[in-house]
Design a protein around this motif. Structure first.
Motif, PDB file in Angstrom:
ATOM      1  N   ILE A  78      -3.082   6.216   1.208  1.00 52.56           N
ATOM      2  CA  ILE A  78      -4.537   6.184   1.310  1.00 52.56           C
ATOM      3  C   ILE A  78      -5.005   7.631   1.341  1.00 52.56           C
TER       4      ILE A  78
ATOM      5  N   VAL B  41       0.859  -1.185   0.000  1.00 55.55           N
ATOM      6  CA  VAL B  41       0.000   0.000   0.000  1.00 55.55           C
ATOM      7  C   VAL B  41       0.893   1.231   0.000  1.00 55.55           C
TER       8      VAL B  41
ATOM      9  N   VAL C 193      -7.467   3.663  -1.824  1.00 57.38           N
ATOM     10  CA  VAL C 193      -6.262   2.954  -1.402  1.00 57.38           C
ATOM     11  C   VAL C 193      -5.383   2.750  -2.640  1.00 57.38           C
TER      12      VAL C 193
END
Length: 114
Positions: free
Chosen positions: A71, A68, A80
């Motif tokens: 966000i 990731v 995301v």
């Protein structure tokens, strides 16, 4: 906004790659059962946090590890941003990552980076 990595690893027993929004203790425990660990799932206060999980595809040399990047918010949605990287583990199988956002969110979109 800033997120925290809660769990990640080179292998999971998830049957398929995919993205997951985890909003409850029940969903978290169900996801955790697919991980090859005897440890208990980390305690999460779901009144104040949302988890996002991504399970990567492939196994062995073709396994892709999800990461990731960030966000953010766009048009009332939580977005995301994530990408995959080649797994370093030769025995990797459906690598996974789980991150926590210190907020309760409604609408979520996962956007893979090209």
């Amino acid at each position: 906004s800033s997120h925290l990595v809660v769990a990640h690893g080179p292998s999971s027993r998830h049957p398929a790659a995919g993205t997951f929004v985890i909003r409850t203790e029940e969903e978290w425990l169900a996801f955790w059962k697919h991980l090859p660990t005897r440890q208990a799932a980390p305690a999460i206060d779901f009144t104040r946090a949302t988890l996002f999980a991504i399970v990567g595809a492939g196994e062995g040399a073709t396994a892709r590890t999800p990461v990731v990047m960030s966000i953010g918010e766009r048009d009332g949605e939580t977005v995301v941003h994530w990408r995959t990287e080649p797994s370093a583990a030769p025995t990797a199988q459906h690598p996974f990552t789980v991150v926590a956002l210190p907020a309760r969110v409604n609408s979520v979109r996962f956007e893979p980076s090209r």
